[in-house]
Motif scaffolding. Structure first.
Motif, PDB file in Angstrom:
ATOM      1  N   ARG A 178    -128.999  38.648 -77.904  1.00 40.28           N
ATOM      2  CA  ARG A 178    -129.047  38.740 -79.369  1.00 40.28           C
ATOM      3  C   ARG A 178    -129.996  37.712 -79.953  1.00 40.28           C
ATOM      4  NH1 ARG A 178    -124.433  38.376 -83.565  1.00 40.28           N
ATOM      5  NH2 ARG A 178    -126.269  37.883 -84.813  1.00 40.28           N
ATOM      6  N   ASP A 227    -133.229  38.589 -82.117  1.00 37.93           N
ATOM      7  CA  ASP A 227    -133.369  38.053 -83.477  1.00 37.93           C
ATOM      8  C   ASP A 227    -134.677  37.286 -83.633  1.00 37.93           C
ATOM      9  OD1 ASP A 227    -131.029  39.121 -84.280  1.00 37.93           O
ATOM     10  OD2 ASP A 227    -129.897  37.247 -84.414  1.00 37.93           O
ATOM     11  N   LYS A 243    -117.322  38.445 -90.467  1.00 40.30           N
ATOM     12  CA  LYS A 243    -117.124  37.261 -89.635  1.00 40.30           C
ATOM     13  C   LYS A 243    -116.407  36.147 -90.391  1.00 40.30           C
ATOM     14  CE  LYS A 243    -120.971  35.239 -88.199  1.00 40.30           C
ATOM     15  NZ  LYS A 243    -122.188  35.096 -87.379  1.00 40.30           N
ATOM     16  N   PHE A 244    -116.746  35.974 -91.664  1.00 37.93           N
ATOM     17  CA  PHE A 244    -116.185  34.859 -92.420  1.00 37.93           C
ATOM     18  C   PHE A 244    -114.997  35.263 -93.300  1.00 37.93           C
ATOM     19  CE2 PHE A 244    -120.614  33.641 -91.452  1.00 37.93           C
ATOM     20  CZ  PHE A 244    -120.341  32.521 -90.676  1.00 37.93           C
ATOM     21  N   GLY A 302    -116.053  31.662 -98.130  1.00 44.22           N
ATOM     22  CA  GLY A 302    -117.026  31.192 -99.118  1.00 44.22           C
ATOM     23  C   GLY A 302    -117.934  30.096 -98.578  1.00 44.22           C
ATOM     24  N   ILE A 303    -118.858  29.641 -99.448  1.00 40.04           N
ATOM     25  CA  ILE A 303    -119.856  28.643 -99.036  1.00 40.04           C
ATOM     26  C   ILE A 303    -119.912  27.540-100.096  1.00 40.04           C
ATOM     27  CG2 ILE A 303    -122.313  28.300 -98.443  1.00 40.04           C
ATOM     28  CD1 ILE A 303    -122.304  31.504 -98.138  1.00 40.04           C
ATOM     29  N   SER A 327    -118.612  27.912 -86.748  1.00 41.59           N
ATOM     30  CA  SER A 327    -119.569  28.852 -86.177  1.00 41.59           C
ATOM     31  C   SER A 327    -119.360  29.009 -84.688  1.00 41.59           C
ATOM     32  CB  SER A 327    -121.002  28.380 -86.434  1.00 41.59           C
ATOM     33  OG  SER A 327    -121.326  28.624 -87.767  1.00 41.59           O
ATOM     34  N   GLY A 374    -122.685  33.021 -83.534  1.00 42.85           N
ATOM     35  CA  GLY A 374    -123.794  33.135 -84.488  1.00 42.85           C
ATOM     36  C   GLY A 374    -124.738  31.961 -84.352  1.00 42.85           C
ATOM     37  N   GLY A 434    -127.356  31.443 -86.756  1.00 39.23           N
ATOM     38  CA  GLY A 434    -127.948  31.041 -88.033  1.00 39.23           C
ATOM     39  C   GLY A 434    -129.311  31.677 -88.282  1.00 39.23           C
ATOM     40  N   SER A 494    -117.706  35.536-101.112  1.00 35.19           N
ATOM     41  CA  SER A 494    -119.147  35.511-101.341  1.00 35.19           C
ATOM     42  C   SER A 494    -119.643  36.887-101.745  1.00 35.19           C
ATOM     43  CB  SER A 494    -119.881  35.109-100.063  1.00 35.19           C
ATOM     44  OG  SER A 494    -119.291  33.983 -99.477  1.00 35.19           O
TER      45      SER A 494
HETATM   46  N1  LIG Z   1    -120.275  36.001 -96.230  1.00 35.00           N
HETATM   47  C1  LIG Z   1    -120.267  34.704 -95.886  1.00 35.00           C
HETATM   48  N2  LIG Z   1    -119.163  33.925 -96.072  1.00 35.00           N
HETATM   49  C2  LIG Z   1    -119.173  32.615 -95.747  1.00 35.00           C
HETATM   50  N3  LIG Z   1    -120.218  31.963 -95.201  1.00 35.00           N
HETATM   51  C3  LIG Z   1    -121.335  32.675 -94.979  1.00 35.00           C
HETATM   52  C4  LIG Z   1    -121.429  34.062 -95.306  1.00 35.00           C
HETATM   53  N4  LIG Z   1    -122.663  34.493 -94.987  1.00 35.00           N
HETATM   54  C5  LIG Z   1    -123.312  33.424 -94.496  1.00 35.00           C
HETATM   55  N5  LIG Z   1    -122.528  32.333 -94.479  1.00 35.00           N
HETATM   56  C6  LIG Z   1    -122.901  30.978 -94.040  1.00 35.00           C
HETATM   57  O1  LIG Z   1    -124.309  30.940 -93.870  1.00 35.00           O
HETATM   58  C7  LIG Z   1    -124.658  30.593 -92.528  1.00 35.00           C
HETATM   59  C8  LIG Z   1    -125.919  31.301 -92.129  1.00 35.00           C
HETATM   60  O2  LIG Z   1    -125.711  32.698 -91.988  1.00 35.00           O
HETATM   61  P1  LIG Z   1    -126.572  33.511 -90.942  1.00 35.00           P
HETATM   62  O3  LIG Z   1    -126.200  34.955 -91.032  1.00 35.00           O
HETATM   63  O4  LIG Z   1    -127.999  33.157 -91.143  1.00 35.00           O
HETATM   64  O5  LIG Z   1    -126.140  32.895 -89.555  1.00 35.00           O
HETATM   65  P2  LIG Z   1    -124.886  33.185 -88.627  1.00 35.00           P
HETATM   66  O6  LIG Z   1    -124.100  34.344 -89.141  1.00 35.00           O
HETATM   67  O7  LIG Z   1    -124.168  31.895 -88.446  1.00 35.00           O
HETATM   68  O8  LIG Z   1    -125.583  33.568 -87.242  1.00 35.00           O
HETATM   69  P3  LIG Z   1    -126.332  34.957 -86.870  1.00 35.00           P
HETATM   70  O9  LIG Z   1    -126.454  35.743 -88.135  1.00 35.00           O
HETATM   71  O10 LIG Z   1    -127.638  34.509 -86.339  1.00 35.00           O
HETATM   72  O11 LIG Z   1    -125.457  35.602 -85.900  1.00 35.00           O
HETATM   73  C9  LIG Z   1    -123.428  30.975 -91.715  1.00 35.00           C
HETATM   74  O12 LIG Z   1    -123.345  30.241 -90.525  1.00 35.00           O
HETATM   75  C10 LIG Z   1    -122.304  30.631 -92.692  1.00 35.00           C
HETATM   76  O13 LIG Z   1    -122.031  29.252 -92.656  1.00 35.00           O
END
Ligand SMILES: Nc1ncnc2c1ncn2[C@@H]1O[C@H](COP(=O)(O)OP(=O)(O)OP(=O)(O)O)[C@@H](O)[C@H]1O
Ligand SMILES: [Mg+2]
Length: 342
Positions: free
Chosen positions: A173, A177, A251-252, A279-280, A300, A305, A307, A334
């Motif tokens: 993956r 990516d 995922k979150f 959330g973030i 994470s 994941g 990022g 979010s």
């Molecule tokens: N819907 C969401 N809810 C909460 N946090 C989020 C959400 N989307 C993104 N994030 C935050 O933003 C970060 C970056 O997201 P991104 O999709 O780029 O990476 P990832 O999901 O960690 O890994 P990958 O997408 O490469 O598998 C995440 O690690 C998370 O901390």
């Protein structure tokens, strides 16, 4: 000094390099527009000031003083706070007649963007190496354990093979990516715009993300206004972007709903993905689109994941002349919006 000549002054003002003339005593004769901009100072205040009065920096003052006293040209890179942090390359050249003490022509190149790009590149290489090494170390470790006898341990051998399989998947993956990102970034990825139905796009995304959603007891709901006309975009790319958002939303969060919806407004198509997950934090919002950025590294590890997802989303939207917007509140959820021309 001929820079009093309006023609010369206009020419200097059109340069992107900062230019400053100092007389033989170190007093400023004139500066151009770019210099005032680089150092965030007023151009009009320059004539007659000493360097330290005009740009309050002792390192820079010493550099100029040395060049004047030694009557020799010099060149050096400086990191300054003006109040923003900048990196400048400064060249001091002598001017005037050979017989007397000469003044200085100082040329300044703003290197901030170049140095920032270099730093991003170095960090990128370090991040990639790290992300490749972690799963490789796990694979190596489990293979060695199996070779050392665990292969006959019926209780664990399947478990170890499963972990190896998961780590291989993670590597696969990561590499896909990275390739996807570099293809889009280098402009090598051809974008094929065609009209397609949002129903089809949402169905496919729901299907692909369905398995992961089920595991987390998350229900993906699609909301599409009746008779919604087809949209114009690169369907594969838009699917990659939407899938990344839905993947994150699932995922979150857990035991909740993820809603994907679409609307038309301000001449744009807007696709939104909302969740009621973790959330973030607001201070991290500007960073989540950076490559390899994860808001919570510990979490994470648990969720998986690297990022890269959101940087892919950002690039997909850039090639569509669109944008991606995020609204989020910790513990509430979010909402990501993809907007592109209709
Ligand atoms: N819907 C969401 N809810 C909460 N946090 C989020 C959400 N989307 C993104 N994030 C935050 O933003 C970060 C970056 O997201 P991104 O999709 O780029 O990476 P990832 O999901 O960690 O890994 P990958 O997408 O490469 O598998 C995440 O690690 C998370 O901390
Ligand atoms: Mg992601």
């Amino acid at each position: 000094m001929s820079q009093q000549d309006p023609k010369v002054e206009k020419m200097l003002d059109n340069l992107s390099e900062g230019v400053m003339f100092l007389d033989e005593n170190g007093k400023i004769v004139s500066v151009n527009n770019a210099l005032a901009e680089i150092f965030c100072v007023e151009k009009e205040k320059a004539p007659g000031s000493s360097l330290i009065e005009y740009i309050r920096n002792h390192e820079l003052e010493n550099f100029i003083k040395n060049a004047l006293e030694s009557q020799r040209g010099a060149e050096q890179e400086f990191e300054l706070v003006t109040p923003v942090e900048i990196v400048v390359r400064i060249k001091a050249l002598l001017y005037g007649s050979q017989s007397e003490k000469r003044g200085l022509l100082v040329v300044i190149n703003d290197m901030t963007a170049t140095r920032k790009l270099e730093r991003i590149r170095v960090e990128f290489a370090a991040n990639v190496s790290h992300e490749l090494k972690t799963p490789l170390a796990a694979i190596k470790g489990y293979i060695e354990t199996l070779q050392d006898g665990a292969i006959d341990d019926k209780k664990n051998n399947i478990k170890f093979l499963k972990i190896i399989g998961e780590q291989v998947e993670r590597l696969d993956r990561l590499i896909s990516d990275l390739l996807e990102l570099s293809k889009i970034e280098s402009g090598k990825k051809e974008i094929t715009l065609a009209r397609f139905s949002i129903n089809e796009l949402f169905d496919s995304v729901k299907f692909i993300a369905g398995h992961a959603a089920e595991k987390k007891k998350v229900v993906i709901k699609a909301q599409i206004p009746p008779n919604f006309a087809d949209v114009l975009a690169d369907k594969n790319m838009m699917e990659i972007a939407l899938l990344n958002l839905v993947d994150n939303a699932v995922k979150f969060s857990s035991n909740s709903e993820v809603v994907i919806s679409v609307e038309r407004s301000d001449g744009k198509v807007k696709l939104t993905v909302s969740d009621s997950g973790i959330g973030i934090p607001v201070e991290l919002l500007p960073r989540i689109f950076e490559r390899f950025f994860r808001a919570d590294k510990a979490r994470s590890r648990e969720f998986g994941g690297t990022g890269l997802g959101l940087s892919i989303v950002k690039h997909v939207m850039e090639v569509h002349h669109g944008s991606v917007l995020v609204e989020s509140e910790p513990e509430k959820g979010s909402k990501f919006t993809l907007a592109f021309p209709d």
